[in-house]
Design an enzyme around this catalytic site. Structure first.
Site, PDB file in Angstrom:
ATOM      1  N   HIS A   1       0.785  -1.369  -0.079  1.00 18.80           N
ATOM      2  CA  HIS A   1       0.166   0.034  -0.026  1.00 18.80           C
ATOM      3  C   HIS A   1       0.778   1.141  -0.035  1.00 18.80           C
ATOM      4  O   HIS A   1       2.167   1.166   0.193  1.00 18.80           O
ATOM      5  CB  HIS A   1      -0.781  -0.028   1.008  1.00 18.80           C
ATOM      6  CG  HIS A   1      -2.060  -1.060   1.039  1.00 18.80           C
ATOM      7  ND1 HIS A   1      -2.914  -1.075   2.087  1.00 18.80           N
ATOM      8  CD2 HIS A   1      -2.296  -2.006   0.286  1.00 18.80           C
ATOM      9  CE1 HIS A   1      -3.925  -2.129   1.397  1.00 18.80           C
ATOM     10  NE2 HIS A   1      -3.489  -2.626   0.597  1.00 18.80           N
TER      11      HIS A   1
ATOM     12  N   GLU B   1       1.352   3.714   2.013  1.00 22.19           N
ATOM     13  CA  GLU B   1       2.059   4.006   3.428  1.00 22.19           C
ATOM     14  C   GLU B   1       3.210   3.178   3.444  1.00 22.19           C
ATOM     15  O   GLU B   1       4.464   3.715   3.537  1.00 22.19           O
ATOM     16  CB  GLU B   1       1.227   3.694   4.548  1.00 22.19           C
ATOM     17  CG  GLU B   1      -0.082   4.665   4.767  1.00 22.19           C
ATOM     18  CD  GLU B   1      -1.317   4.229   4.173  1.00 22.19           C
ATOM     19  OE1 GLU B   1      -2.414   4.419   4.439  1.00 22.19           O
ATOM     20  OE2 GLU B   1      -1.138   3.308   3.042  1.00 22.19           O
TER      21      GLU B   1
ATOM     22  N   CYS C   1      -5.450   1.709   6.218  1.00 23.16           N
ATOM     23  CA  CYS C   1      -6.206   0.492   6.420  1.00 23.16           C
ATOM     24  C   CYS C   1      -5.680  -0.008   7.561  1.00 23.16           C
ATOM     25  O   CYS C   1      -4.856   0.180   8.635  1.00 23.16           O
ATOM     26  CB  CYS C   1      -6.183  -0.283   5.235  1.00 23.16           C
ATOM     27  SG  CYS C   1      -4.484  -1.223   5.265  1.00 23.16           S
TER      28      CYS C   1
ATOM     29  N   ARG D   1      -3.646   2.465 -26.127  1.00 24.99           N
ATOM     30  CA  ARG D   1      -2.539   2.730 -27.031  1.00 24.99           C
ATOM     31  C   ARG D   1      -1.301   3.603 -26.528  1.00 24.99           C
ATOM     32  O   ARG D   1      -0.075   3.316 -26.796  1.00 24.99           O
ATOM     33  CB  ARG D   1      -2.829   2.988 -28.459  1.00 24.99           C
ATOM     34  CG  ARG D   1      -3.835   1.992 -29.105  1.00 24.99           C
ATOM     35  CD  ARG D   1      -4.039   2.207 -30.712  1.00 24.99           C
ATOM     36  NE  ARG D   1      -4.532   3.474 -30.874  1.00 24.99           N
ATOM     37  CZ  ARG D   1      -5.897   3.815 -30.948  1.00 24.99           C
ATOM     38  NH1 ARG D   1      -6.691   3.098 -30.259  1.00 24.99           N
ATOM     39  NH2 ARG D   1      -6.170   4.957 -31.008  1.00 24.99           N
TER      40      ARG D   1
ATOM     41  N   SER E   1     -28.953  -1.012 -32.242  1.00 26.67           N
ATOM     42  CA  SER E   1     -30.413  -1.520 -32.207  1.00 26.67           C
ATOM     43  C   SER E   1     -30.508  -2.777 -33.182  1.00 26.67           C
ATOM     44  O   SER E   1     -30.979  -3.938 -32.827  1.00 26.67           O
ATOM     45  CB  SER E   1     -31.373  -0.590 -32.268  1.00 26.67           C
ATOM     46  OG  SER E   1     -31.208   0.212 -31.156  1.00 26.67           O
TER      47      SER E   1
ATOM     48  N   GLU F   1     -17.886   6.631 -24.703  1.00 25.34           N
ATOM     49  CA  GLU F   1     -17.176   7.707 -25.720  1.00 25.34           C
ATOM     50  C   GLU F   1     -18.091   8.012 -26.874  1.00 25.34           C
ATOM     51  O   GLU F   1     -17.773   8.359 -28.065  1.00 25.34           O
ATOM     52  CB  GLU F   1     -15.828   7.362 -25.968  1.00 25.34           C
ATOM     53  CG  GLU F   1     -15.014   7.174 -24.982  1.00 25.34           C
ATOM     54  CD  GLU F   1     -13.489   6.937 -25.333  1.00 25.34           C
ATOM     55  OE1 GLU F   1     -13.202   7.585 -26.380  1.00 25.34           O
ATOM     56  OE2 GLU F   1     -12.612   6.439 -24.580  1.00 25.34           O
TER      57      GLU F   1
END
Length: 366
Positions: free
Chosen positions: A53, A55, A77, A210, A226, A298
């Site tokens: 983690h 820390e 945590c 990419r 559709s 997008e």
């Protein structure tokens, strides 16, 4: 109340946390900065799922952390998972003070602040309000609250006067190379990227990563068509084995068109229609069943409008160009602009070459 330098240390922790984007999911991104006598002496980020983690990385970056202050974007945590509790590591290292931005909402992982205080460590936090806390790790917060659908973000490149292209069905490059690279980085942190038939026909996109490091999870590409008609020449089919393509179509699509798409290596999904268009609620439910936790749309104005109208959108990401496109195709109509009133900017805008990235998050009901 934090001093300006302390605010800057915490913001630095938030910035370096971004190094884990796309690599730590489903865990949150976290950054940690260690300071001694007003000087940054160490820092680290959570870089890989299952790895150390933030820390721990920060503590490893210096020989002696005794007496330092730790500025962490997320509450340390306090549980044994793939790694040990960060709260214990900070205590054992002799860190004197911990300032954290967001509370850890996890039932198992939360509670680090209490453990630190019980050990005599000075703790300040949470510093950020709930909106900022969610904005730093939106997908993590979305699912820790038990959502049964994917987190949905819509991304649009817009001109300064609010157009997405020079005209209907006109492919138009709006933003520059820096923004394009950032879009690829953005994709790397989502499970799926989605477009509709209009964007598919006009832009013929690849929808792959990419110009950035790939994420740790396979990127699924979702097509909303559709009638299930798909050109065999579409570029998105070029690497369907490496990055799966899923075609969502209406139940009334012609069987021969569905079969033709399947023969091109596409996974087909019949989800029904609403007012002649693919039922987006059913689509997102199917994505959830597939294990897709986050979707980046997008798409063009039509699918974007449907997502906003259905209340499916959690985040709006705008790449704004300084150029104008008089008479161009508007990104948002009146109904979409009203829908956007439910969103607000929580994170600061980012400059990307000549362009600007603006992030808007849906406000939670009070």
């Amino acid at each position: 109340m934090l001093t300006p330098p302390e605010v800057a240390y915490l913001e630095r922790a938030a910035r370096i946390a971004a190094a884990g984007w796309g690599r730590v999911d489903p865990n949150p991104t976290v950054g940690c900065v260690l300071v001694r006598d007003g000087v940054v002496v160490g820092e680290g980020a959570h870089l890989e799922y299952g790895g150390p983690h933030a820390e721990i990385e920060a503590l490893r970056s210096i020989d002696d952390a005794g007496g330092t202050e730790a500025y962490v974007s997320l509450e340390p945590c306090d549980h044994h998972g793939k790694t040990g509790p960060c709260s214990e590591a900070l205590i054992e290292a002799g860190v004197a003070r911990v300032v954290y931005g967001a509370p850890d909402p996890g039932e198992a992982s939360g509670g680090g602040a209490e453990r630190l205080r019980a050990a005599g460590v000075e703790v300040v936090g949470p510093v950020w309000d709930q909106a900022r806390a969610r904005a730093e790790n939106p997908v993590f917060h979305h699912h820790v609250r038990g959502s049964t659908r994917p987190f949905v973000a819509i991304k649009l490149a817009v001109s300064r006067d609010g157009a997405v292209s020079a005209g209907n069905e006109v492919r138009t490059r709006i933003t520059g190379p820096a923004a394009e690279r950032d879009v690829h980085r953005l994709r790397s942190g989502f499970d799926a990227v989605m477009v509709g038939s209009g964007t598919l026909a006009t832009d013929d996109p690849l929808l792959t990563v990419r110009h950035a490091a790939p994420g740790r999870r396979t990127l699924h590409r979702l097509l909303v068509v559709s009638d299930a008609r798909l050109s065999a020449e579409a570029r998105i089919l070029d690497d369907a084995e490496a990055s799966p393509v899923h075609l969502f179509h209406g139940a009334d699509a012609r069987p021969e068109d569905v079969r033709a798409a399947a023969e091109l290596g596409v996974s087909t999904h019949a989800v029904g229609t609403v007012a002649g268009r693919v039922d987006l609620g059913a689509l997102l439910e199917r994505c959830h069943q597939m294990g897709v936790r986050s979707v980046l749309s997008e798409a063009g104005p039509t699918l974007t409008a449907s997502l906003l109208a259905g209340g499916w959108v959690d985040r709006v990401i705008l790449y704004e160009s300084p150029r104008n496109l008089p008479g161009g195709l508007a990104a948002f109509g009146p109904a979409e602009r009203r829908a956007l009133e439910a969103f607000s900017q929580t994170l600061p805008a980012a400059t990307l070459g000549d362009d600007k990235r603006i992030i808007l998050d849906r406000r939670e009901a009070s």
